[in-house]
Design an enzyme around this catalytic site. Structure first.
Site, PDB file in Angstrom:
ATOM      1  CD  GLU A 146      -2.375  -1.932   1.631  1.00 40.72           C
ATOM      2  OE1 GLU A 146      -1.346  -2.647   1.691  1.00 40.72           O
ATOM      3  OE2 GLU A 146      -3.484  -2.272   2.077  1.00 40.72           O
ATOM      4  CG  ASP A 170     -12.965   5.426 -20.378  1.00 39.50           C
ATOM      5  OD1 ASP A 170     -12.051   4.756 -20.898  1.00 39.50           O
ATOM      6  OD2 ASP A 170     -13.883   4.919 -19.700  1.00 39.50           O
TER       7      ASP A 170
END
Ligand code: DSN
Length: 420
Positions: free
Chosen positions: A49, A192
């Site tokens: 992480e 996108d």
């Protein structure tokens, strides 16, 4: 290969299904063996992480290098200064863009799924249409983007974020016009490019880099990598401990914070490595040739289908895909998908603009050339593929004939193996 014989059997069955038929769903492709190899590695075991140099776990010195390599290759390939390669796939990546740039209840605008957009561009049953006040634009009757109508809709609703991009649109998107529309209402503009990113790399579709504020692409479509996604922008992340203002300059920081800790946990490091491999492949001259051939093949296929009496939405294609209106063939999209599937040609049913039928059994099918081009097929083969599509549609009720076609196609595919 596997000790688990049940799963081995299924993996082999899927490999055979792909090899023995024609994968024509335009969002699918066949990755290289190198990409597949990177995915099946110990990188999968590692938690990390955070971002390179700023992790919540020890032992990240190697995965830091993997992620940096992927980020550097993405920046070079798309000509941007910031890349986040951690989104697990396209929908979570788009979710990160919303999370970064707007608040729940804000107005957002995108292309309706039923006209070639994507569910994350504001479909009412998706998070993007549930948590945000989504306004949807459509195409004109012929299926072309209608920039004047989009402009008018933007004036009426004043969105804070405009998602531009498509999943079933066969033409070029005019990023500059979308920029003008966004600027006229002070909206952030996201592109996108999941479907067309490979064509952007090869120069067959204009790049939105330098025009839009943020770009999202999945990595497994025309880009031919593993499943995954990237978010690209210009600028540099600022102090990670300070909450950034919502400005264009701060988009890199806003995006990074949205991906983690905003939405995701640990990155999938095996996937990141495979993305790095795919980006390395996309940086080669061979990939440019590949993208050029995808577009050439789609053009020939669309012309041949038109000659055979098929009605193509917008009358053809400028990219890798086409949407075929089957109304004049007296079968639905669902029946078309089924008949072609039995013949070994995998496509998906799709709505056409202003479709009178339901999305569950729409009027059209969507098909494209990325996967066939990866297998080495060129214009000559596209002419043959058009003939097979026509035969399958003409004989859609004749299971024996469809099985014969499948056998013929399987014999043909032996000269076009999956990548090795
Ligand atoms: N599922 C993808 C497609 O087929 O276009 C979009 O996410």
């Amino acid at each position: 290969m596997f000790k688990d014989k049940e799963i081995e059997k299924l993996i082999k069955a899927e490999q055979k299904r792909q090899a023995d038929g024609l994968e024509m769903i335009p969002s699918e492709n066949h990755t290289s063996e190198q990409v597949l190899a990177a995915m099946g590695t110990r990188l999968s075991d590692k938690y990390s992480e955070g971002y390179p140099g700023m992790r919540y776990y020890g032992g990240c010195e190697v995965v830091d290098k993997v992620e940096n390599l992927a980020r550097d290759r993405a920046k070079e390939l798309f000509g941007v200064t910031h890349a986040n390669v951690q989104p697990h796939s396209g929908s979570p990546a788009n979710q990160a863009i919303y999370y970064a740039l707007v608040d729940p209840g804000d107005t957002v605008m995108g292309m309706s799924l039923y006209f070639g957009g994507h569910m994350t561009h504001g479909l009412k049953v998706n998070f993007s249409g549930t948590y945000y006040n989504s306004v949807q634009y459509t195409t004109d009757k012929e299926g072309f983007m209608d920039y004047e109508a989009i402009y008018e809709l933007a004036q009426e609703h004043k969105p804070k974020l405009i998602m531009s991009g498509t999943t079933a649109y066969p033409r070029i998107i005019d990023w500059k016009k979308m920029r003008e529309i966004a600027d006229s209402v002070g909206a952030f503009l996201a592109a996108d490019i999941s479907h067309i990113s490979g064509l952007v790399v090869s120069g067959d579709h204009p790049s939105p880099a330098g025009i839009v504020d943020v770009i999202m692409t999945t990595t497994h479509k025309t880009l031919r990598g593993p499943r995954g996604a990237m978010i690209l922008a210009n600028g540099n992340p600022s102090n990670p401990l300070k909450k950034p203002e919502r400005t264009v300059e701060n988009i890199p920081s806003l995006i990074d914070r949205a991906v983690i800790p905003g939405l995701q946990g640990g990155p999938h490091n095996h996937q990141t490595a495979a993305i790095a491999v795919a980006l390395g492949e996309a940086l080669t001259p061979d990939f440019k040739k590949y993208g050029n051939q995808v577009a050439k093949n789609a053009k020939v296929l669309s012309e041949e289908l038109t000659k055979l009496g098929f009605n193509l939405v917008t009358g053809g294609t400028d990219n890798h895909l086409m949407v075929v209106d089957l109304n004049n063939k007296n079968i639905s999209g669902k029946e078309g998908e089924r008949a072609l599937g039995l013949a070994g040609i995998t496509v998906n049913k799709n709505t056409i603009p202003f479709d009178p039928r339901s999305p569950f059994d729409p009027s059209g099918i969507r098909l494209g050339t990325p996967a066939l081009t990866t297998r080495g097929m060129k214009q000559k083969e596209m002419k043959q593929v058009a003939q097979w599509i026509n035969m399958a549609v003409e004989n859609n009720k004749d299971e024996k004939k469809l099985a014969q076609l499948h056998a013929e196609i399987t014999a043909f595919t032996k000269d076009f193996p999956l990548p090795s």
